[in-house]
Design a protein around this motif. Structure first.
Motif, PDB file in Angstrom:
ATOM      1  N   PHE A 168       0.927  -1.336   0.154  1.00  0.00           N
ATOM      2  CA  PHE A 168      -0.399   0.325   0.205  1.00  0.00           C
ATOM      3  C   PHE A 168       1.118   1.041  -0.218  1.00  0.00           C
ATOM      4  O   PHE A 168       0.474   2.286  -0.473  1.00  0.00           O
ATOM      5  N   GLY A 206      -7.505  -7.340   8.729  1.00  0.00           N
ATOM      6  CA  GLY A 206      -8.561  -6.666  10.152  1.00  0.00           C
ATOM      7  C   GLY A 206      -7.495  -5.300  10.058  1.00  0.00           C
ATOM      8  O   GLY A 206      -7.120  -4.978  11.259  1.00  0.00           O
ATOM      9  N   MET A 207      -6.665  -4.935   9.506  1.00  0.00           N
ATOM     10  CA  MET A 207      -6.167  -3.367   9.168  1.00  0.00           C
ATOM     11  C   MET A 207      -7.158  -2.735   9.177  1.00  0.00           C
ATOM     12  O   MET A 207      -7.501  -2.716   7.814  1.00  0.00           O
ATOM     13  N   THR A 208      -6.618  -0.841   9.937  1.00  0.00           N
ATOM     14  CA  THR A 208      -7.354  -0.046   9.954  1.00  0.00           C
ATOM     15  C   THR A 208      -6.554   0.723   9.232  1.00  0.00           C
ATOM     16  O   THR A 208      -7.053   1.679   8.681  1.00  0.00           O
ATOM     17  N   HIS A 209      -5.166   0.863   8.933  1.00  0.00           N
ATOM     18  CA  HIS A 209      -4.382   1.519   8.096  1.00  0.00           C
ATOM     19  C   HIS A 209      -3.397   0.866   7.302  1.00  0.00           C
ATOM     20  O   HIS A 209      -2.367  -0.537   8.366  1.00  0.00           O
ATOM     21  N   TRP A 210      -2.395   1.199   6.992  1.00  0.00           N
ATOM     22  CA  TRP A 210      -0.868   0.813   7.061  1.00  0.00           C
ATOM     23  C   TRP A 210      -0.233   1.709   7.449  1.00  0.00           C
ATOM     24  O   TRP A 210      -0.167   2.935   7.409  1.00  0.00           O
ATOM     25  N   GLN A 215      -7.698  -5.033  -1.257  1.00  0.00           N
ATOM     26  CA  GLN A 215      -7.999  -4.475  -0.278  1.00  0.00           C
ATOM     27  C   GLN A 215      -8.681  -5.404   0.657  1.00  0.00           C
ATOM     28  O   GLN A 215      -8.938  -5.050   1.833  1.00  0.00           O
ATOM     29  N   ALA A 243      -6.068  -7.313   2.725  1.00  0.00           N
ATOM     30  CA  ALA A 243      -6.111  -6.129   3.857  1.00  0.00           C
ATOM     31  C   ALA A 243      -6.801  -5.997   5.314  1.00  0.00           C
ATOM     32  O   ALA A 243      -6.855  -6.578   5.811  1.00  0.00           O
ATOM     33  N   LEU A 244      -8.500  -6.474   4.804  1.00  0.00           N
ATOM     34  CA  LEU A 244      -9.178  -6.212   5.312  1.00  0.00           C
ATOM     35  C   LEU A 244      -9.674  -7.971   6.721  1.00  0.00           C
ATOM     36  O   LEU A 244      -9.583  -7.889   7.311  1.00  0.00           O
TER      37      LEU A 244
END
Lengths: 666, 180, 475
Positions: free
Chosen positions: A91, A118-122, A111, A114-115
């Protein structure tokens, strides 16, 4: 069999299976990005890494084959942290603007990966380097900001289609997807098949026509058959609220296994003709809208006196884009009940006429199946251009070249496959018979014949070759050696052979095939590409004679959504009473006496017989406008009013003639 | 026990995240019961309490010197700092300005645009802040909770607020976690 | 020479970021007040290089209160650029979404942003002078307000999949048809929405009656007026012709929005990131005009729906048929428009084409340039795109709603400051009134600067020698 343990589960798989596939079989899902069922593993994204007992570092499960007693972990805390790190690197390396991307909210595999973690951001800061956007292609856009360099598109372009337009230039952080030697896509060797777009996991390759018209979860998906040509690829039609949004290849379809060409994928979405939604009747020289009742009775009044008039009654033409069911009713009505002698298809038998006659003569089919191309080691392409049409058959040939397939192209004109051919035989036009005879002679002379040779003087034939064709004997010998020693030769041919007035070339081809072992009791490697979607079905129904008006009092054209050729329009200009059954307005409907609006391809259900005899069912994905009827409804309505009973037993009809390739109903 | 204090502000965003917060509709009553809502762009207090608040929420990225001050001030006055929305999380759509120089962007807006008259000039009054490169919040201050989305769904925001006001760090997953 | 300056930072209960500086005269009273819009994002530059059909998804990020305005204007500009006029059902559906937005935006502004001043008073304690305070003071009214906004937002969600930054309009049409159960769902909420707007109308009329002195004193000044109109000069928020009137109410121009560059120019001041549009022929600053609810109702002759038209007649009577110049009557005009929008939702839903699936024209007659115009809640919105033959944007020009009101807001700030701050004693409530001058316009400063700015508020009152006399801080 090899047994191994994955996440505590022990399973047995065949040697050569990768850990990724073995895990899938055990019901364990390992996240991936660059992996794809139809492409060779690449191991580039690193997302599928697993820990193997005894290995120093995690390895990519997509490329690692299993070994006996392997103990694999797919979801340790370290692996989860690593996956997050990999995704963060992806990302932050380029510019991923999820807010306005066409795939955001469900269709982006990056995407979703990443979801799933459980990623909320990088946590890495984005570099904000600039990356180019290639907008030169008419059907799709390449946005390098969103590319993760998974190379799925590169592999698809090479492995699935054999075109090898896409590649990656430079190295490391400068790696960039390019077309040819960094040409804009629209000016490159790209053939617009769009398979790259279909496999792209992110919004890097965006289809222009379907952008923002719905995510997969918003769309209805209908499996069907492409009727762009006689290959009969399986497609998935994506629709929403009666709008066709996108067409994709069906990975599960037996003919094409997911790939498509531009004719099947993009062209149908470019439909811009005016749709016919009401019957029209010519009154006082002008076409006026009218009711179905009025239109049908007007036709019936004109046609009724022509029942039984063989020569100058009603002439009838049907497009081979119509399904078998409709073609059967058409034939039953005009050929059987009206007994007209001029009932045929708009293709007029050019792709199939000689084939049907040969099958009847031989009393059995003599052609083989398309999938022989997947294992062939030698292909002869004669009288056919697989780049202009029947492209997917061409892909099967092109993509086999890197694995060693040798291609021989016989064509007096430049043929788009020439650059890939081991041998291109270009001779004086009209010398096909001589070439084929010479090849037979050379095969015999080289002692490579696999069937009993014809009674000819091989040496004499070869000696006269240069004089007749301008070709060198040495070349013919080399080709003959190639063909004679091939393990599985295939001969692909098309209208260059079948549209002739006599079948001499076809006979020569069959003889050559027998001699090189491409045709025997058990199998055939002879494949003709035929023409449009239901070319073969039309041939089976006898709708394959040339069209000629013999003072016919009326002409009925079941055009459907086909384009009428200029030649056809000219020949029908003087037709005394012309009925056109069509989906769209055209110069042909403009000269008609009666116009009947009918379903187009995506609105109809019906069977199609593809070029190698496969009977497939196309499903409707759209509803026709209320004023347009189905072909079969129209034929039945006319028959009813004429008090004629017509046969709808299409299966029976299909088997009445010996087909040139065996019909396969699976 | 007094209710936890919440303060919010918006920077280089579009206000959509705060609008999504309002999309909790009548559940705003619940939030008003759970928390003491202090300075926000739609309440009239002008800055987070100097004595500190429990939860600070920032929408929008940082694209000028004024935003930098807002971010630093909120970080220094709150215990838990929430980056609300994609702009705060990574820069968002406004970050597309990073592909151009500030000069190019300002010239286009204030001089070159077809409707700007012949006296166009780039504003430079000392009362105005200076534009900078566009950054996500974490590039300027440490962030405790990231709430992605453009905007995050009202249900997500309600969940985040109700967790934080009850002393828990929200865990976003499944249908509460989306980046679009 | 005075260096006495009051700064209000940020202006709250508006969308976007604004800062006000009030320059005091010696001895008290205001010399001049300025409205500084203090942020800049640069959409007109950074959209270059993207595809024109991405703009309905990129430009809503200009503003989270009126994303639908940008979404639809971008689609309209795309229609023109690609040469793909949408089928009638698609235009009806787009207008339906637009009405949803007008309802939610106007509703929210009146009750939740401006409402606290009107219902709790300009001088109420800042700690409660907000929507949370309203919950305490009148929970039933607050719930009505919340539900009115919800009604508008739900229309947007039904059509575009989400309430903010929906995915619906594309060049050539829309991507989804309306289902019959969805139509019935929306129809079911209309009566309650009308009743909520009428509660608002009652509030503003009663407030106006009680506060006539303020109404006549608070930022009352002449200007031109602009808005879209139907062929009969009726209120038209989605698709119409641009009409411009002078301060006496006489028509100056009526033109196709496509030709806006022939009529509108933008002036730049060094002290604000927001430009100042004006009528070219009259030059700057004579050619200034107001847009948004007050501007529009001054521009039109009638409203095509009955309840709103009846209110319009009352509105026009306020100045005996001449344009209504009182800034505070923006709040009244806003509610009249909200009433129209709810009535118009019913008109659209009862149209025979509203359920049609003929929602997309995929044929193109590519032009490469297109203008999309509509009336955002806050004023006339122009999106103008130029693209190359591959659809890649070369240039983008946006004139956004609130921007047209920049002069008016500055003028209002200056006027209110001068009218109410007459001595050197500054009360917080007085400063709030100056802010209310901005608030009445319901500015969308994110939109208008295609950027957002904000600042904290601290007021230092300095005497003529520059010594600090008083500090007012809003915490």
């Amino acid at each position: 069999m090899i047994s191994l343990t994955i996440d505590g589960k022990t399973i047995e798989v065949t040697p050569g299976t990768t850990i990724l596939r073995a895990a899938e079989m055990a019901g364990i899902h390992i996240p991936t990005l660059c992996d794809h069922d139809e492409l060779t593993p690449y191991g580039g994204c690193r997302l599928c890494i697993v820990e193997i007992q005894g290995f120093r570092i995690p390895v990519t499960s997509c490329t690692m084959p299993v070994s006996q007693g392997m103990v694999v972990q797919t979801n340790t805390a370290n692996l989860r942290a690593s996956r997050e790190q990999i995704l963060s690197l992806l990302f932050s390396e380029r510019n991923h603007f999820c807010p306005f991307c066409q795939l955001t909210g469900g269709d982006c595999e990056l995407q979703n990966a990443a979801l799933n973690e459980g990623m909320t951001h990088w946590p890495m800061f984005t570099s904000w380097n600039t990356f180019s956007v290639d907008t030169s292609h008419p059907f799709f856009v390449l946005d390098n900001n969103r590319c993760i360099l998974c190379r799925r598109c590169v592999r698809a372009c090479g492995e699935l289609v054999g075109n090898f337009t896409l590649g990656v230039a430079e190295r490391g952080i400068h790696s960039m997807l390019v077309a040819d030697s960094d040409q804009p896509l629209g000016e490159s060797s790209c053939i617009s098949c769009g398979n790259c777009v279909q496999v792209c996991p992110t919004g890097a390759l965006i289809d222009r026509q379907s952008a923002y018209r719905g995510l997969e979860k918003d769309l209805e998906i209908t499996p069907s058959i492409c009727i762009g040509c006689s290959v009969g690829c399986g497609v998935k039609l994506f629709t929403r609220d009666n709008q066709l949004v996108r067409i994709e290849g069906d990975w599960n379809a037996p003919v094409n296994c997911g790939i498509l060409c531009k004719t099947g994928r993009f062209k149908p979405l470019e439909e811009s003709r005016d749709r016919l939604t009401t019957p029209m009747l010519r009154l006082d020289g002008e076409l006026q809208p009218t009711s179905w009742d009025e239109a049908l009775w007007a036709i019936v009044d004109h046609l009724r006196p022509l029942i039984g008039r063989k020569e100058d009654g009603v002439a009838a033409l049907a497009s081979t884009r119509l399904p078998v069911e409709s073609l059967t009713l058409f034939k039953s009505l005009f050929a059987d009940r009206f007994q007209s002698s001029m009932v045929t298809s708009v293709e007029e038998g050019r792709p199939t006429g000689l084939l049907a006659a040969m099958a009847t003569e031989l009393r059995q089919p003599f052609e083989g199946r398309l999938d022989s191309l997947h294992t062939a080691d030698c292909v002869v392409a004669i009288g056919v251009n697989l780049v202009e049409g029947h492209e997917v058959a061409g892909f099967f040939v092109k993509r086999a070249i890197p694995r060693g397939l040798k291609l021989v192209v016989i064509d007096p004109q430049p043929n788009d496959l020439d650059p890939l051919a081991a041998y291109t035989i270009k001779a004086v036009r009209g010398s096909d018979v001589d070439i084929l005879l010479a090849l037979q002679a050379a095969v015999v002379d080289e002692d490579l014949a696999k069937a009993s040779p014809p009674a000819f003087d091989a040496e004499k034939i070869l000696a006269s070759l240069p004089g007749k064709t301008g070709l060198q004997v040495r070349t013919i010998r080399e080709v003959a050696r190639l063909l004679g020693t091939a393990r599985q030769p295939v001969i692909l041919f098309g209208k260059g052979i079948t549209a002739r007035s006599d079948n001499e070339t076809l006979r020569m081809l069959i003889k050559l095939a027998r001699l090189i072992g491409a045709l025997d009791e058990d199998h055939s490697g002879l494949i003709s590409v035929k023409g449009e979607a239901n070319s073969l079905a039309a041939a089976q129904l006898g709708l394959d004679q040339p069209f000629q008006l013999n003072g016919n009092k009326a002409v009925f054209v079941a055009l459907g959504d086909d384009y009428p050729s200029q030649r056809l329009i000219e020949r029908l200009e003087k037709a005394p009473f012309l009925v056109v059954q069509a989906s769209y307005a055209s110069p042909l409907t403009e000269i008609a006496n009666v116009v009947l609006p009918v379903e187009m391809w995506a609105e109809q259900d019906g069977h199609y017989l593809n070029l190698d005899g496969r009977l497939q069912l196309a499903h409707h994905a759209l509803r026709a406008p209320s004023g347009a009827w189905a072909h079969r409804t129209i034929f039945t309505a006319l028959a009813d009013r004429l008090s004629l009973s017509i046969s709808s037993n299409w299966k029976e009809e299909l088997y009445k003639r010996v087909p040139s390739v065996a019909i396969n109903e699976n | 026990m007094s209710k936890p204090k919440i303060s919010s502000d918006w920077m280089a965003g579009c206000a959509g995240c705060h609008m999504s917060l309002l999309d909790i509709d009548e559940r705003i009553v619940t939030i008003a019961e759970l928390a003491d809502i202090r300075a926000t762009p739609i309440t009239d207090l002008k800055e987070p309490d100097a004595g500190g608040v429990d939860v600070g929420i920032l929408e929008g990225g940082i694209n000028n010197t004024a935003n930098e001050e807002v971010a630093l001030r909120m970080r220094s006055r709150c215990k838990i700092l929430v980056a609300l929305g994609d702009c705060a999380v990574f820069g968002g759509v406004p970050a597309m300005r990073n592909f151009f120089t500030l000069e190019e962007s300002l010239r286009r807006a204030y001089i070159e645009t077809e409707s700007t008259d012949a006296e166009g000039k780039i504003p430079n009054d000392p009362e105005l802040c200076r534009p900078t490169k566009v950054r996500g919040l974490q590039e300027v201050v440490p962030v405790d909770v990231f709430v992605p989305g453009c905007p995050p769904d009202a249900d997500v925001i309600f969940y985040v607020l109700s967790e934080l006001t009850q002393g828990r760090i929200p865990e976003l997953k499944d249908n509460l976690l989306h980046w679009d | 020479m005075t260096n006495n300056k009051i700064t209000i930072e940020p202006v709250t209960r508006i969308e976007g970021h604004a800062k006000i500086t009030i320059h005091m005269k010696e001895g008290g009273g205001v010399e001049r007040a300025y409205l500084h819009i203090n942020e800049f994002r640069g959409f007109e530059k950074f959209c270059e290089g993207r595809l024109y059909f991405e703009m309905p998804s990129i430009t809503p990020r200009i503003c989270g209160i009126c994303p639908v305005s940008h979404h639809l204007a971008a689609a309209k500009a795309g229609d023109a650029l690609a040469g793909s006029p949408p089928p009638r059902p698609a235009s009806l559906l787009r207008e339906l979404m637009h009405m949803g937005q007008i309802i939610q935006s106007h509703g929210m502004h009146f009750f939740e942003l401006a409402g606290p001043d009107l219902l709790l008073g300009f001088d109420a304690d800042p700690a409660v002078r907000n929507v949370i305070g309203l919950i305490g003071a009148d929970p039933e009214l607050t719930l009505k307000a919340v539900n009115l906004r919800k009604f508008g937002q739900c229309i947007i969600q039904i059509l575009g999949g989400r309430r903010i930054h929906p995915n619906f309009a594309v060049p050539g049409g829309v991507n989804k048809a309306l289902k019959i159960e969805e139509r019935d769902d929306i129809l079911g909420g209309i009566d309650e929405a009308i009743s909520a707007v009428q509660v608002g109308l009652k509030i503003i009329k009663e407030w106006a009656e009680k506060n006539q002195e303020d109404i006549q004193k608070f930022a009352v000044f002449p200007s031109g007026y602009m808005g879209l109109v139907s062929p009969e000069n009726g209120l038209e928020l989605y698709d119409g012709t641009v009409r411009l009137k002078d301060s006496a109410g006489e028509q100056l121009e009526k033109f196709d929005g496509q030709d806006y560059l022939d009529y509108i120019s933008e002036h730049v001041e060094s002290w604000s990131y927001l430009k100042f549009p004006y009528y070219k022929k009259m030059g700057w600053p004579a050619g200034v005009y107001r847009v948004g609810p007050l501007g529009r109702l001054n521009t039109v002759d009638k409203i095509h729906t009955p309840l709103a038209d009846a209110e319009l007649k009352l509105f026009k009577a306020l100045n005996n048929g001449l344009p209504v110049e009182n800034t505070l009557y923006y709040h009244y005009a806003r509610l009249i428009e909200a009433l129209y929008a709810v009535e118009q939702v019913r008109v659209l839903l009862e149209d025979q084409d509203i359920l049609s699936t003929d929602i997309m024209n995929t044929c193109k007659d590519y032009r490469g340039e297109g203008v999309g115009v509509l009336e955002a809640p806050r004023g006339t919105l122009f999106h103008h795109y130029w693209a190359d033959e591959d659809g890649r944007l070369k240039r983008v020009n946006l004139i956004v709603a609130t921007g047209h009101n920049n002069w008016a807001m500055s003028k209002a700030v200056d006027s209110v400051a001068k009218a109410y701050i007459t001595t050197s004693e500054i009360r917080e409530g007085l400063l709030n009134r100056v802010e209310a001058a901005v608030r009445a316009h319901d500015p969308c400063l994110s939109c208008s600067t295609h950027a957002v700015g904000q600042m904290p508020i601290e007021i230092d009152v300095l005497d003529p020698d520059g010594d600090l006399r008083q500090t007012l801080r809003r915490d």
